[in-house]
Design an enzyme around this catalytic site. Structure first.
Site, mmCIF file in Angstrom:
data_model
loop_
_atom_site.group_PDB
_atom_site.id
_atom_site.type_symbol
_atom_site.label_atom_id
_atom_site.label_comp_id
_atom_site.label_asym_id
_atom_site.label_seq_id
_atom_site.Cartn_x
_atom_site.Cartn_y
_atom_site.Cartn_z
ATOM 1 N N GLY A 24 0.749 -1.173 -0.094
ATOM 2 C CA GLY A 24 0.073 -0.127 -0.087
ATOM 3 C C GLY A 24 0.903 1.320 -0.232
ATOM 4 N N SER B 40 1.394 3.481 -2.506
ATOM 5 C CA SER B 40 0.969 4.131 -3.640
ATOM 6 C C SER B 40 0.605 5.652 -2.959
ATOM 7 C CB SER B 40 -0.160 3.866 -4.475
ATOM 8 O OG SER B 40 -1.126 2.977 -3.848
ATOM 9 N N VAL C 230 -3.160 -7.716 -1.841
ATOM 10 C CA VAL C 230 -2.654 -8.538 -0.517
ATOM 11 C C VAL C 230 -3.351 -9.613 -0.085
ATOM 12 C CG1 VAL C 230 -1.087 -6.480 0.298
ATOM 13 C CG2 VAL C 230 -3.427 -7.005 1.120
ATOM 14 N N SER D 185 -3.383 -0.026 14.548
ATOM 15 C CA SER D 185 -4.404 1.140 14.542
ATOM 16 C C SER D 185 -4.789 1.564 16.208
ATOM 17 C CB SER D 185 -5.782 1.281 13.872
ATOM 18 O OG SER D 185 -6.422 2.225 14.259
ATOM 19 N N TYR E 183 -12.859 -3.189 11.473
ATOM 20 C CA TYR E 183 -11.514 -2.671 11.468
ATOM 21 C C TYR E 183 -10.705 -2.755 13.085
ATOM 22 C CZ TYR E 183 -8.056 1.007 10.589
ATOM 23 O OH TYR E 183 -6.927 1.690 10.246
ATOM 24 N N ALA F 281 -11.350 -5.172 14.743
ATOM 25 C CA ALA F 281 -11.083 -6.641 14.975
ATOM 26 C C ALA F 281 -9.596 -7.019 14.197
ATOM 27 C CB ALA F 281 -12.071 -7.516 14.402
ATOM 28 N N LYS G 238 -7.318 -4.903 13.183
ATOM 29 C CA LYS G 238 -6.107 -4.245 13.546
ATOM 30 C C LYS G 238 -5.691 -4.887 15.065
ATOM 31 C CE LYS G 238 -5.518 -1.465 10.170
ATOM 32 N NZ LYS G 238 -4.188 -1.840 9.399
ATOM 33 N N ILE H 123 -4.325 10.204 11.283
ATOM 34 C CA ILE H 123 -3.360 10.637 10.328
ATOM 35 C C ILE H 123 -4.027 11.234 9.128
ATOM 36 C CG2 ILE H 123 -1.065 10.202 9.317
ATOM 37 C CD1 ILE H 123 -0.993 9.484 12.261
HETATM 38 P P1 NAP Z 1 -4.887 5.232 2.434
HETATM 39 O O1 NAP Z 1 -4.229 6.541 2.289
HETATM 40 O O2 NAP Z 1 -6.178 5.081 2.246
HETATM 41 O O3 NAP Z 1 -3.923 4.140 1.327
HETATM 42 C C1 NAP Z 1 -4.242 2.985 1.435
HETATM 43 C C2 NAP Z 1 -3.072 2.060 0.563
HETATM 44 O O4 NAP Z 1 -3.462 0.733 0.716
HETATM 45 C C3 NAP Z 1 -3.124 2.283 -1.022
HETATM 46 O O5 NAP Z 1 -1.681 2.644 -1.423
HETATM 47 C C4 NAP Z 1 -3.909 1.231 -1.482
HETATM 48 O O6 NAP Z 1 -3.510 1.076 -2.930
HETATM 49 C C5 NAP Z 1 -3.400 0.121 -0.607
HETATM 50 N N1 NAP Z 1 -4.411 -0.988 -0.754
HETATM 51 C C6 NAP Z 1 -5.619 -1.167 -0.102
HETATM 52 N N2 NAP Z 1 -5.958 -2.327 -0.252
HETATM 53 C C7 NAP Z 1 -4.929 -3.176 -0.985
HETATM 54 C C8 NAP Z 1 -5.028 -4.364 -1.280
HETATM 55 N N3 NAP Z 1 -5.940 -5.082 -1.194
HETATM 56 N N4 NAP Z 1 -3.663 -4.765 -1.750
HETATM 57 C C9 NAP Z 1 -2.606 -4.059 -1.841
HETATM 58 N N5 NAP Z 1 -2.711 -2.722 -1.599
HETATM 59 C C10 NAP Z 1 -3.867 -2.302 -0.821
HETATM 60 O O7 NAP Z 1 -4.499 4.544 3.776
HETATM 61 P P2 NAP Z 1 -3.451 5.127 4.964
HETATM 62 O O8 NAP Z 1 -4.419 6.228 5.566
HETATM 63 O O9 NAP Z 1 -2.156 5.587 4.419
HETATM 64 O O10 NAP Z 1 -3.306 3.812 5.961
HETATM 65 C C11 NAP Z 1 -2.237 3.052 5.669
HETATM 66 C C12 NAP Z 1 -2.302 1.985 7.009
HETATM 67 O O11 NAP Z 1 -2.180 2.788 8.169
HETATM 68 C C13 NAP Z 1 -3.401 1.249 6.827
HETATM 69 O O12 NAP Z 1 -3.260 -0.283 7.464
HETATM 70 C C14 NAP Z 1 -4.546 1.969 7.887
HETATM 71 O O13 NAP Z 1 -5.425 1.053 8.461
HETATM 72 C C15 NAP Z 1 -3.386 2.311 8.812
HETATM 73 N N6 NAP Z 1 -3.877 3.431 9.608
HETATM 74 C C16 NAP Z 1 -4.391 4.516 9.232
HETATM 75 C C17 NAP Z 1 -4.661 5.413 10.054
HETATM 76 C C18 NAP Z 1 -5.028 7.066 9.467
HETATM 77 O O14 NAP Z 1 -5.552 7.638 10.258
HETATM 78 N N7 NAP Z 1 -4.951 7.308 8.194
HETATM 79 C C19 NAP Z 1 -4.848 5.316 11.386
HETATM 80 C C20 NAP Z 1 -4.379 4.169 11.971
HETATM 81 C C21 NAP Z 1 -4.027 3.266 11.061
HETATM 82 P P3 NAP Z 1 -4.137 1.855 -4.180
HETATM 83 O O15 NAP Z 1 -3.744 3.033 -4.173
HETATM 84 O O16 NAP Z 1 -3.749 0.894 -5.288
HETATM 85 O O17 NAP Z 1 -5.519 1.735 -3.865
#
Ligand code: NAP
Length: 242
Positions: free
Chosen positions: A8, A10, A60, A140, A153, A155, A157, A186
Site C-alpha cells: 500500500g 501508492s 494483498v 491502529s 476494522y 478486529a 487491527k 493521520i
Molecule cells: P490510504 O491513504 O487509504 O492508502 C491505502 C493504501 O493501501 C493504498 O496504497 C492502496 O492502494 C493500498 N491498498 C488497499 N487495499 C489493498 C490491497 N488489497 N492490496 C494492496 N494494496 C492495497 O491509507 P493510509 O491512511 O495511508 O493507511 C495506511 C495504513 O495505516 C492502513 O493499514 C491503515 O489501516 C493504517 N492506519 C491509518 C490511520 C489513519 O489515520 N490514516 C490510522 C491508523 C491506522 P491503491 O492506491 O492501489 O488503492
C-alpha cells in the site's frame, strides 16, 4: 543492496514510509492494488530524491497473486532477499455492527489480516536463513481501544497486534524483529472524509498526525539501532490514547 517491501505504498502513510526508507538506503518495492498513477508518483518521488525503488503491484488478499509477484522478483534478483516488510495496506469500511454486511467485514479483515499472512509467510524463510529481518505492521488505535462503527476494522487491527506478538517470539533468536505501529488520526485519503475540526478538539496534541511522522517511526524500527525492540506495539497518536 537491502530490499524493503512496503504494501500500500501508492498513497498516504505507505508512500511516506517508502520515501523515508529509500532515503535511508533501502531499495523499496512499492506495492499497490490498482492506483498505477499514484504508485508511479511514489516511485518518481523516491528516484528524484536519489533513492531506488521498483513497482510491485498485487492485491494483498490474493495469495496466488502475492506468491507470483515474489517468484517473479526472485527470478530477477538472484541470491537477494527482502529483509524488511512493512505491512501497511489497509482499508476501512465503517458501519455499526447492527447494519454491517458480511462483505464489509470480510474485505476489511482480509486486507489487514490475510494480507499479513499472505505477504509475511512466504518471505520469512529467507529472513530466517540469513538470520536478519524486520517486520513492521500497521495496526491502529482502533485495534487497541475499539472504535464504534469499526468492529471489522478494530478486529482486524487487534488481530495484527496478536500476530505481531506471537511471531516476534517465534523468530527472535534468528535476528528478526516484529513490531506494530498503532497510529491515531493521520491525515491521508483514509481520514479525508472525517471532520478534522471537530476531531482535533479531542486530540491532546490538537491536530492530526502526518504520514511523515509515522514514516520516521517505521524507519527507526527498521534500523539497526532498533535490533532489541521486538513484539511491541508503538502508538503514535498525539496523546489520544495512552
Ligand atoms: P490510504 O491513504 O487509504 O492508502 C491505502 C493504501 O493501501 C493504498 O496504497 C492502496 O492502494 C493500498 N491498498 C488497499 N487495499 C489493498 C490491497 N488489497 N492490496 C494492496 N494494496 C492495497 O491509507 P493510509 O491512511 O495511508 O493507511 C495506511 C495504513 O495505516 C492502513 O493499514 C491503515 O489501516 C493504517 N492506519 C491509518 C490511520 C489513519 O489515520 N490514516 C490510522 C491508523 C491506522 P491503491 O492506491 O492501489 O488503492
Amino acid at each position: 543492496m537491502k530490499h524493503a517491501l512496503v504494501t500500500g505504498a501508492s498513497r498516504g502513510i505507505g508512500r511516506a514510509i517508502a520515501q523515508r526508507l529509500a532515503a535511508s538506503g533501502w531499495n523499496v518495492l512499492i506495492n499497490y492494488q490498482s492506483n498505477v498513477d499514484a504508485a508511479a508518483e511514489t516511485l518518481r518521488l523516491v528516484c528524484d530524491a536519489g533513492g531506488s525503488g521498483e513497482l510491485m503491484p498485487f492485491d494483498v488478499t490474493d495469495t496466488c497473486a502475492v506468491n507470483a509477484a515474489f517468484e517473479n522478483w526472485r527470478g530477477q534478483h538472484h541470491k537477494e532477499y527482502i529483509s524488511l516488510i512493512v505491512n501497511n495496506a489497509g482499508i476501512r469500511d465503517d458501519q455499526v455492527m447492527l447494519f454491517m454486511e458480511k462483505k464489509s467485514w470480510d474485505r476489511v479483515v482480509q486486507t489487514s489480516l490475510d494480507g499479513f499472512y499472505n505477504v509475511t509467510q512466504p518471505l520469512l524463510k529467507d529472513m530466517m536463513r540469513h538470520r536478519n529481518g524486520r517486520i513492521i505492521s500497521l495496526a491502529s488505535i482502533s485495534g487497541l481501544k475499539g472504535m464504534p462503527g469499526q468492529t471489522n476494522y478494530s478486529a482486524a487491527k487487534a488481530a495484527i497486534v496478536g500476530a505481531t506478538k506471537a511471531l516476534a517470539l517465534e523468530v527472535a533468536q534468528r535476528g528478526i524483529t516484529v513490531n506494530a505501529i498503532a497510529p491515531g488520526f493521520i491525515a491521508t485519503d483514509m481520514t479525508a472524509s472525517l471532520d478534522q475540526e471537530e476531531l482535533k478538539s479531542q486530540i491532546p496534541a490538537g491536530r492530526f498526525g502526518t504520514p511523515d511522522e509515522v514514516a520516521a517511526l517505521a524507519d527507526f524500527l527498521a534500523s539497526d539501532q532498533a535490533a532489541y525492540i521486538t513484539g511491541q506495539v508503538v502508538s503514535i497518536n498525539g496523546g489520544l490514547y495512552t
